[in-house]
Design an enzyme around this catalytic site. Structure first.
Site, mmCIF file in Angstrom:
data_model
loop_
_atom_site.group_PDB
_atom_site.id
_atom_site.type_symbol
_atom_site.label_atom_id
_atom_site.label_comp_id
_atom_site.label_asym_id
_atom_site.label_seq_id
_atom_site.Cartn_x
_atom_site.Cartn_y
_atom_site.Cartn_z
ATOM 1 N N CYS A 109 -82.713 128.266 -39.857
ATOM 2 C CA CYS A 109 -81.279 128.181 -39.592
ATOM 3 C C CYS A 109 -80.530 127.549 -40.759
ATOM 4 C CB CYS A 109 -81.030 127.378 -38.315
ATOM 5 S SG CYS A 109 -79.281 127.186 -37.897
ATOM 6 N N CYS A 228 -81.588 123.657 -30.387
ATOM 7 C CA CYS A 228 -80.186 123.680 -29.977
ATOM 8 C C CYS A 228 -79.881 124.825 -29.021
ATOM 9 C CB CYS A 228 -79.277 123.758 -31.203
ATOM 10 S SG CYS A 228 -79.482 125.260 -32.178
#
Length: 383
Positions: A109, A228
């Site tokens: 990410c 997340c």
């Protein structure tokens, strides 16, 4: 000098205090919150029930980030990157699991999405710099003999014709919170325009600043180690729905059949929980992917390895060396770096031999390289 800077805002204490510090240092921050995709499948545990520090895509987190920016009199933007997040992070996560590897979505990410999107926004606004609340430091070396901040020397393996203005990624002051592992895939071209305001702070100091500034909401938050986009409590359900079951045999290291598993993707090397065999404990020691066999052991010593192979080798700075280099290596985020020698096999592949055997080396995870306090880069463990 244009002092405008884009600050990634998650709604947590770290990114919020990063913005506060930058404002106090004379920067002109612009807060940017990235709206990620979250998995909304069966039984997904809602983050909102417990306000976790690192939730970065909930309505509540955006509200906190907006309020912080309002209080500091800086603009705040929310950018929906959910489609790209699904494609570049969640799909990668599922693909790796389907191929019986243990992925690390945070490393991917940071390289493929988070910093990419922050820099894209900054470019549109004609802004050069991007900041986040990561615990890490960046050092610029202008000459071969120059010393980095905190008396950290340049790498001894650099060649005589080393290029000027090389940037190094350095371990944070707070060794417990250091995040260079997840940042180890960043390219050299970005480092010169990244600011990490918390690099020289301890987490306890960050909380004190939050308290002094009247941001009491952060003192009530819990620290979360979940991804997340999905909490750990929903992981089994996620695997069931996204990949399904593929039953196979469980064998010990002597080929004795002990039972059946529901799918290799439910397990990782070194795992103890969830094997569900009597007369344990058993540990996952290997996977025979071809025959769909989960191999377990009662002897924890069988989990230790001294040699690993890595692919997609990435060095943050161009570091010329002939065939080997002495380094320290982390094979997972929360692990003390172990001394080893890296042997370059080809441009993108290498072998690492540790001085001492390491427990539960896991294909799919990143091996991250260090020399002293300098993070050199990483490679993906393949076997």
């Amino acid at each position: 000098m244009n002092k405008k800077i884009v600050v990634g805002m998650s709604g947590g204490v770290d990114s919020s205090i990063a913005l506060v510090l930058l404002k106090e240092q004379g920067w002109q921050p612009i807060g940017v919150s990235l709206k990620y995709a979250t998995w909304d499948g069966c039984k997904n545990i809602c983050f909102k029930k417990n306000l976790f520090e690192n939730v970065c895509c909930s309505t509540e987190s955006f509200k906190i980030a907006s309020n912080i920016c309002k209080k500091m009199n800086v603009p705040h933007h929310i950018i929906d990157v959910s489609k790209d997040f699904q494609k570049k992070v969640i799909d990668y996560f599922v693909y790796e699991l389907k191929h019986n590897r243990t992925p690390n979505p945070c490393v991917i990410c940071n390289r493929r999405l988070k910093f990419q999107k922050l820099f894209e926004f900054a470019k549109k606004q004609h802004i050069k710099y991007v900041a986040t609340g990561h615990y890490a430091r960046i050092c610029e070396l202008k000459t071969k003999n120059e010393k980095c901040k905190k008396n950290i020397n340049p790498l001894t393996i650099l060649s005589a014709d080393w290029q000027t203005k090389t940037y190094q990624l350095l371990v944070a002051k707070d060794k417990e919170k250091d995040q260079t592992y997840s940042l180890s895939f960043l390219p050299q071209k970005w480092l010169k325009n990244i600011i990490f305001p918390l690099g020289n702070y301890l987490k306890t100091e960050v909380y004190k600043i939050a308290e002094q500034k009247g941001f009491k909401i952060f003192l009530k938050q819990k620290q979360s180690q979940d991804f997340c986009f999905i909490p750990n409590k929903s992981m089994e359900c996620f695997l069931q729905q996204e990949i399904g079951e593929k039953q196979g045999l469980i064998k010990d290291t002597d080929e004795n059949i002990l039972g059946k598993h529901q799918g290799l993707h439910f397990y990782t090397i070194g795992q103890r929980k969830g094997i569900k065999l009597p007369a344990g404990p058993y540990f996952v020691v290997n996977m025979d992917v071809k025959n769909n066999v989960l191999i377990v052991t009662k002897n924890e010593k069988n989990l230790f390895r001294k040699e690993i192979f890595i692919s997609h080798v990435h060095f943050i700075s161009k570091i010329p060396f002939k065939d080997k280099i002495r380094i320290k290596v982390k094979i997972r985020y929360r692990q003390e770096a172990a001394t080893a020698t890296l042997f370059l096999i080809s441009k993108n592949r290498a072998k690492i031999i540790f001085d001492r055997t390491q427990r539960a080396v896991t294909p799919g995870q990143f091996a991250v390289f260090y020399q002293k306090n300098v993070c050199l880069g990483n490679g993906v463990i393949i076997k």
